[in-house]
Design a protein around this motif. Structure first.
Motif, mmCIF file in Angstrom:
data_model
loop_
_atom_site.group_PDB
_atom_site.id
_atom_site.type_symbol
_atom_site.label_atom_id
_atom_site.label_comp_id
_atom_site.label_asym_id
_atom_site.label_seq_id
_atom_site.Cartn_x
_atom_site.Cartn_y
_atom_site.Cartn_z
ATOM 1 N N SER A 64 2.817 0.072 2.226
ATOM 2 C CA SER A 64 2.833 -1.204 1.910
ATOM 3 C C SER A 64 1.745 -1.851 2.716
ATOM 4 O O SER A 64 1.199 -2.755 2.077
ATOM 5 C CB SER A 64 4.097 -1.990 1.702
ATOM 6 O OG SER A 64 4.627 -2.079 2.981
ATOM 7 N N HIS A 65 1.797 -1.473 3.945
ATOM 8 C CA HIS A 65 0.948 -2.326 4.842
ATOM 9 C C HIS A 65 -0.727 -2.014 4.483
ATOM 10 O O HIS A 65 -1.517 -2.703 4.676
ATOM 11 C CB HIS A 65 1.049 -1.928 6.309
ATOM 12 C CG HIS A 65 0.764 -0.501 6.576
ATOM 13 N ND1 HIS A 65 1.473 0.557 6.387
ATOM 14 C CD2 HIS A 65 -0.741 -0.154 7.213
ATOM 15 C CE1 HIS A 65 0.751 1.639 6.797
ATOM 16 N NE2 HIS A 65 -0.358 1.283 7.409
ATOM 17 N N LEU A 67 -1.769 -1.953 1.092
ATOM 18 C CA LEU A 67 -1.818 -2.511 -0.199
ATOM 19 C C LEU A 67 -2.698 -3.739 -0.277
ATOM 20 O O LEU A 67 -2.771 -4.448 -1.298
ATOM 21 C CB LEU A 67 -0.657 -2.592 -0.919
ATOM 22 C CG LEU A 67 -0.062 -1.148 -1.452
ATOM 23 C CD1 LEU A 67 1.595 -1.357 -1.843
ATOM 24 C CD2 LEU A 67 -0.910 -0.453 -2.454
ATOM 25 N N ALA A 68 -2.795 -4.588 0.862
ATOM 26 C CA ALA A 68 -3.249 -5.879 0.965
ATOM 27 C C ALA A 68 -4.255 -6.135 0.292
ATOM 28 O O ALA A 68 -4.550 -7.099 -0.420
ATOM 29 C CB ALA A 68 -3.481 -6.345 2.480
ATOM 30 N N LEU A 72 -3.520 -2.828 -7.499
ATOM 31 C CA LEU A 72 -2.107 -2.205 -8.033
ATOM 32 C C LEU A 72 -2.648 -1.397 -9.438
ATOM 33 O O LEU A 72 -3.117 -1.987 -10.322
ATOM 34 C CB LEU A 72 -1.044 -3.157 -8.409
ATOM 35 C CG LEU A 72 -0.632 -4.218 -7.065
ATOM 36 C CD1 LEU A 72 0.302 -4.988 -7.530
ATOM 37 C CD2 LEU A 72 -0.311 -3.316 -6.089
ATOM 38 N N ARG A 141 -0.535 -11.494 4.558
ATOM 39 C CA ARG A 141 -0.639 -10.385 3.796
ATOM 40 C C ARG A 141 0.448 -10.705 2.511
ATOM 41 O O ARG A 141 1.170 -11.331 2.349
ATOM 42 C CB ARG A 141 0.363 -9.240 4.367
ATOM 43 C CG ARG A 141 -0.716 -8.862 5.859
ATOM 44 C CD ARG A 141 0.086 -7.788 6.761
ATOM 45 N NE ARG A 141 0.529 -6.627 6.024
ATOM 46 C CZ ARG A 141 1.606 -5.974 6.373
ATOM 47 N NH1 ARG A 141 2.384 -6.381 7.438
ATOM 48 N NH2 ARG A 141 2.091 -4.945 5.641
ATOM 49 N N LYS A 145 3.005 -9.248 -3.904
ATOM 50 C CA LYS A 145 2.182 -8.111 -4.703
ATOM 51 C C LYS A 145 2.422 -6.777 -4.091
ATOM 52 O O LYS A 145 2.786 -5.845 -4.846
ATOM 53 C CB LYS A 145 0.634 -8.262 -4.059
ATOM 54 C CG LYS A 145 -0.318 -7.364 -4.631
ATOM 55 C CD LYS A 145 -1.721 -7.661 -3.950
ATOM 56 C CE LYS A 145 -2.693 -6.646 -4.544
ATOM 57 N NZ LYS A 145 -4.183 -6.600 -3.812
ATOM 58 N N ASN A 146 2.773 -6.485 -2.907
ATOM 59 C CA ASN A 146 3.242 -5.008 -2.231
ATOM 60 C C ASN A 146 4.553 -4.607 -3.066
ATOM 61 O O ASN A 146 4.769 -3.581 -3.199
ATOM 62 C CB ASN A 146 3.205 -5.044 -0.575
ATOM 63 C CG ASN A 146 1.831 -5.125 -0.334
ATOM 64 O OD1 ASN A 146 0.776 -5.076 -0.843
ATOM 65 N ND2 ASN A 146 1.709 -5.608 0.955
ATOM 66 N N GLN A 147 5.374 -5.774 -2.999
ATOM 67 C CA GLN A 147 6.737 -5.388 -3.481
ATOM 68 C C GLN A 147 6.757 -5.237 -4.798
ATOM 69 O O GLN A 147 7.403 -4.263 -5.417
ATOM 70 C CB GLN A 147 7.836 -6.509 -3.250
ATOM 71 C CG GLN A 147 8.157 -6.515 -1.709
ATOM 72 C CD GLN A 147 9.057 -7.592 -1.299
ATOM 73 O OE1 GLN A 147 8.800 -8.671 -1.715
ATOM 74 N NE2 GLN A 147 9.793 -7.266 -0.014
ATOM 75 N N ASN A 149 4.448 -3.794 -6.654
ATOM 76 C CA ASN A 149 3.920 -2.505 -6.910
ATOM 77 C C ASN A 149 5.146 -1.696 -6.918
ATOM 78 O O ASN A 149 4.982 -1.045 -7.772
ATOM 79 C CB ASN A 149 2.943 -2.315 -5.556
ATOM 80 C CG ASN A 149 2.409 -0.812 -6.000
ATOM 81 O OD1 ASN A 149 2.037 -0.387 -7.019
ATOM 82 N ND2 ASN A 149 2.371 -0.075 -4.781
#
Length: 182
Positions: A64-65, A67-68, A72, A141, A145-147, A149
């Motif tokens: 996840s770090h 993906l910033a 997606l 960050r 968005k990361n979650q 995904n």
């Protein structure tokens, strides 16, 4: 015709130095090479609650770090490439939209669950979810968005998703193709 250094008068050279000011010679004039991306890690996919199938599938998951700034992008096996390309080009009609801006992770996940439940009941096929780019988060960050995904990948109703076109939010939103459950 190319002018040689010796062809420039001392007065012009002095005028140039005064105009430019102090300069510092750079050690390197090339941008450093980008680090190579690591391959996605495959982890077991657990079916979401309420799913009819308890089958386990492998879903590629990216740290996840990382993906910033990344897109997606996800497509389940069996989805036609032509349909996925229409989704990516924004050629499918977006029937509903969900905006997760300013929500906490818990609020966003609850809103997503309610939204997808509504889509399931209304037999909605294509939606846009706005997650933002993370500029308002504490560390800059994109947390939601990361979650998102991971959440979308773990919902069997979600067949595919991709970044929205620039005029629809770009990398701050996704188009989502949903399975119509009758």
């Amino acid at each position: 015709m190319k002018t040689r250094y010796n062809d420039i008068s001392d007065a012009d050279r002095e005028l140039f130095r005064r105009s430019v000011g102090a300069v510092k010679k750079i050690k390197q004039d090339r941008q450093p090479a980008r680090p190579k991306r690591s391959a996605p890690v495959l982890v077991p996919h657990v079916a979401a609650a309420g799913a009819t199938s308890g089958a386990t599938a492998l879903v590629p998951v990216t740290n996840s770090h990382r993906l910033a700034g990344d897109e997606l992008l996800f497509k389940r096996p069996g989805i036609q490439d032509q349909l996925f390309q229409k989704l990516r080009r924004g050629k499918l009609s977006m029937e509903r939209e969900l905006d997760l801006h300013g929500m906490t992770s818990k609020e966003a996940q609850a809103a997503l669950d309610r939204f997808l439940g509504h889509c399931r009941q209304q037999q909605i096929r294509c939606v846009r979810i706005i997650h933002g780019k993370g500029r308002g988060s504490r560390d800059g960050r994109p947390v939601i968005k990361n979650q998102l995904n991971q959440w979308l990948r773990n919902i069997p109703q979600v067949l595919a998703f991709c970044p929205a076109r620039a005029h629809d939010g770009g990398t701050g939103a996704v188009y989502v193709l949903l399975k119509i459950i009758r």
